[in-house]
Design a protein around this motif. Structure first.
Motif, short mmCIF file in Angstrom:
data_model
loop_
_atom_site.label_atom_id
_atom_site.label_comp_id
_atom_site.label_asym_id
_atom_site.label_seq_id
_atom_site.Cartn_x
_atom_site.Cartn_y
_atom_site.Cartn_z
N PHE A 159 48.17 18.67 -14.90
CA PHE A 159 47.96 20.04 -14.42
C PHE A 159 46.78 20.08 -13.44
CE2 PHE A 159 45.64 24.06 -14.68
CZ PHE A 159 46.65 24.97 -14.35
N THR A 160 45.67 19.47 -13.83
CA THR A 160 44.50 19.43 -12.96
C THR A 160 44.78 18.61 -11.70
OG1 THR A 160 43.09 19.53 -14.93
CG2 THR A 160 42.05 18.85 -12.86
N GLY A 161 45.43 17.47 -11.88
CA GLY A 161 45.79 16.65 -10.73
C GLY A 161 46.73 17.37 -9.79
N GLY A 162 47.69 18.10 -10.35
CA GLY A 162 48.64 18.85 -9.53
C GLY A 162 47.95 19.94 -8.73
N LEU A 163 46.95 20.58 -9.31
CA LEU A 163 46.20 21.61 -8.62
C LEU A 163 45.46 21.02 -7.41
CD1 LEU A 163 45.21 24.56 -8.55
CD2 LEU A 163 43.32 23.87 -10.06
N CYS A 164 44.81 19.88 -7.61
CA CYS A 164 44.11 19.21 -6.51
C CYS A 164 45.08 18.76 -5.42
CB CYS A 164 43.33 18.01 -7.04
SG CYS A 164 42.02 18.42 -8.21
N ASN A 200 59.38 24.67 0.84
CA ASN A 200 58.05 24.07 0.66
C ASN A 200 57.11 24.89 -0.21
OD1 ASN A 200 58.55 21.73 2.11
ND2 ASN A 200 57.82 22.57 4.04
N TRP A 201 57.44 26.15 -0.43
CA TRP A 201 56.59 26.99 -1.26
C TRP A 201 56.46 26.45 -2.69
CZ3 TRP A 201 59.09 28.54 -5.57
CH2 TRP A 201 60.49 28.64 -5.53
N ILE A 202 57.43 25.65 -3.11
CA ILE A 202 57.41 25.16 -4.49
C ILE A 202 56.24 24.20 -4.73
CG2 ILE A 202 58.88 23.11 -4.23
CD1 ILE A 202 60.25 23.98 -6.86
N ILE A 203 55.69 23.63 -3.64
CA ILE A 203 54.55 22.72 -3.80
C ILE A 203 53.36 23.44 -4.42
CG2 ILE A 203 52.95 21.21 -2.55
CD1 ILE A 203 55.18 20.75 -0.50
N ALA A 204 53.26 24.75 -4.18
CA ALA A 204 52.18 25.53 -4.78
C ALA A 204 52.26 25.53 -6.29
CB ALA A 204 52.21 26.97 -4.25
N ALA A 235 48.10 20.02 -4.71
CA ALA A 235 48.67 21.17 -4.02
C ALA A 235 47.70 21.69 -2.95
CB ALA A 235 49.01 22.28 -5.01
N ILE A 236 46.43 21.73 -3.27
CA ILE A 236 45.42 22.18 -2.30
C ILE A 236 45.33 21.19 -1.13
CG2 ILE A 236 42.96 22.60 -1.96
CD1 ILE A 236 42.86 23.58 -4.88
N ALA A 237 45.33 19.90 -1.45
CA ALA A 237 45.23 18.88 -0.40
C ALA A 237 46.44 18.92 0.53
CB ALA A 237 45.11 17.49 -1.05
N ILE A 238 47.63 19.07 -0.03
CA ILE A 238 48.85 19.12 0.79
C ILE A 238 48.84 20.35 1.67
CG2 ILE A 238 51.37 19.29 0.70
CD1 ILE A 238 51.19 17.74 -2.00
N TYR A 239 48.35 21.46 1.14
CA TYR A 239 48.28 22.70 1.93
C TYR A 239 47.38 22.51 3.16
CZ TYR A 239 47.00 27.44 3.28
OH TYR A 239 46.76 28.59 4.00
N PHE A 240 46.23 21.89 2.97
CA PHE A 240 45.31 21.71 4.09
C PHE A 240 45.77 20.61 5.05
CE2 PHE A 240 42.31 24.03 1.33
CZ PHE A 240 41.83 24.95 2.27
N MET A 241 46.56 19.66 4.57
CA MET A 241 47.12 18.65 5.47
C MET A 241 48.15 19.27 6.40
SD MET A 241 47.58 15.00 3.50
CE MET A 241 48.78 15.65 2.36
N GLY A 242 48.86 20.28 5.90
CA GLY A 242 49.84 20.97 6.73
C GLY A 242 51.10 20.18 6.99
N THR A 243 51.38 19.16 6.19
CA THR A 243 52.58 18.35 6.37
C THR A 243 53.03 17.80 5.03
OG1 THR A 243 53.51 16.38 7.45
CG2 THR A 243 51.19 16.30 6.85
N THR A 244 54.33 17.55 4.90
CA THR A 244 54.88 16.93 3.69
C THR A 244 55.26 15.48 3.94
OG1 THR A 244 57.12 17.69 4.26
CG2 THR A 244 55.78 19.14 2.87
N PHE A 277 58.36 19.16 -7.22
CA PHE A 277 57.18 19.97 -6.95
C PHE A 277 56.25 19.36 -5.90
CE2 PHE A 277 58.61 21.64 -11.01
CZ PHE A 277 58.42 23.00 -10.86
N GLY A 278 56.56 18.14 -5.43
CA GLY A 278 55.80 17.60 -4.31
C GLY A 278 54.82 16.49 -4.62
N GLY A 279 54.96 15.82 -5.76
CA GLY A 279 54.09 14.69 -6.03
C GLY A 279 54.45 13.49 -5.17
N SER A 280 53.51 12.59 -4.98
CA SER A 280 53.76 11.37 -4.21
C SER A 280 53.99 10.23 -5.19
CB SER A 280 52.56 11.06 -3.30
OG SER A 280 52.76 9.84 -2.62
#
Length: 419
Positions: free
Chosen positions: A264-269, A56-60, A271-280, A116-119
């Protein structure tokens, strides 16, 4: 083929045989090539999804993945960046053969998005690969614009059928998605043949498709029909929200002048949102959650999270598709409604599965047939009601901006607009 050419072929029996053989060979070639491409795509997509879930670290690094996709399309894929909309545009106003590079570029972009974790989904990739592969035969066989239209329809049907394992729905989807309210019947037979060949070609590589079950279907009664119409209205509104947000985020990210910086900007947003959700749970395809929705009631916010994450992902410029996320949205919404609607949970999830898709793509016939192919004929009437109601509730603009309004739905909404 012009009427004059058709009359010439009919007058000459040998010419008719040659014509039949020619189109049969085209069906086989396009179906087999697209089915094999879909098999490779589904296998690699499954691998990258499993790898991401184990690391899951790759989502960063999702912003880096977005930048890779952005740079790839900016320097090598500018002519095919419209994706599915380019296929629709070429169907309506033929200009030039779709570059073959659309197939490998969308495949690469989709795999990077999921790694990388996009939906995102997968049908857009398969449809674009099918369309790009099919259109190469236009050049090789020197086909006119009318024949080329049918060739692209065949490619779309092959891609859709092989990625979902639904050949009947795949063929009708390719015909229905062109123009809202109209079907191009002269492409019906080649679309069906190509879809079945593509689906079979995919399965010979031992690629399996997800199976769903609706074990309990209640009798058709006035109260059950009323409940079905009620939930279908909600499914249509969910499709409306999805469609509007896709276009909203797409327009929003266009404010960033340099295209590669958009994902790139969308991916940054993200990644932060997924981190705070705490779930994939809400990224990628979300197939495990879709399957779970048929037996376990989902939280009422699940479909909203998927809508937001997917529309943001695609609007930012990541690649993939909308259909599987639409399945997720519909199935989880239907599952959540089980808490207040006295219909079986699997039936509610199944109706939502195809009804939200119907509303967002304006393809109620294809979605009804898809529901029957996936869930069985015994729930067909419920599926049909849900798809038709959601189709009319979802507004006059779906997820495909190049889709032409040409039928009853456009007339209905036009009447309201004039009042």
């Amino acid at each position: 083929m012009t009427n004059q050419n058709l009359k010439r072929h009919i007058a000459n029996p040998k010419s008719v045989i040659v014509l039949i053989v020619k189109w049969l060979l085209l069906c086989i070639a396009i179906g087999f090539a697209t089915g094999c491409a879909s098999a490779f795509f589904l296998t690699t997509l499954n691998w990258v999804t499993n790898w991401r879930e184990a690391h899951n670290w790759i989502i960063a690094l999702l912003p880096i993945g977005g930048l890779i996709i952005g740079l790839t399309y900016h320097y090598w894929g500018n002519s095919i960046v419209k994706g599915n909309n380019l296929l629709l545009e070429e169907l309506h106003t033929p200009k030039q053969i779709i570059p073959f590079k659309m197939a490998p570029l969308v495949l690469f972009g989709t795999l990077v998005t999921h790694l990388f974790g996009g939906s995102a989904g997968r049908e857009g990739t398969a449809v674009q690969m099918g369309g790009a592969i099919a259109d190469q035969f236009t050049h090789w066989f020197k086909l006119d614009n009318l024949d080329r239209q049918i060739i692209i329809i065949m490619g779309i049907s092959a891609g859709f059928a092989s990625v979902f394992g639904t050949p009947i729905a795949g063929a009708i989807f390719a015909l229905e998605v062109m123009v809202i309210g109209k079907l191009k019947y002269n492409g019906l037979l080649p679309a069906f043949i190509t879809a079945y060949i593509a689906n079979y070609s995919c399965t010979i590589w031992k690629v399996s498709h997800t199976r769903y079950s609706i074990p309990n279907v209640p009798a058709i009664t006035p109260i059950n029909v009323a409940y079905t119409i009620g939930v279908a209205v909600l499914f249509g509104l969910a499709a409306l929200l999805f469609s509007r947000l896709v276009h909203f985020f797409s327009d929003f990210f266009k404010k960033i002048a340099y295209p590669p910086l958009r994902p790139f900007t969308g991916g940054l947003c993200l990644a932060i949102a997924i981190y705070f959700m705490g779930t994939t749970k809400y990224i990628g395809l979300g197939v495990p959650t879709i399957v779970e929705s048929f037996t376990v009631a989902q939280p009422p916010y699940a479909f909203l999270l998927k809508i937001l994450l997917t529309t943001f992902t695609l609007g930012a410029g990541f690649k993939g598709g909308e259909v599987t996320p639409l399945f997720f949205v519909g199935a989880t919404l239907g599952s959540a409604l089980f808490m207040v609607v006295p219909l079986p949970i699997a039936l509610l999830a199944g109706m939502g599965f195809v009804a939200v898709f119907s509303g967002a793509t304006n393809t109620p016939i294809a979605c009804t047939l898809m529901g029957i192919e996936l869930f069985g004929l015994n729930c067909g009437l419920y599926i049909a009601i849900a798809c038709i109601v959601a189709y009319f509730v979802s507004g006059n603009k779906g997820i495909y901006s190049s889709q032409v309004i040409g039928g009853a739905k456009g007339y209905v909404y036009g009447r309201f607009a004039r009042k």
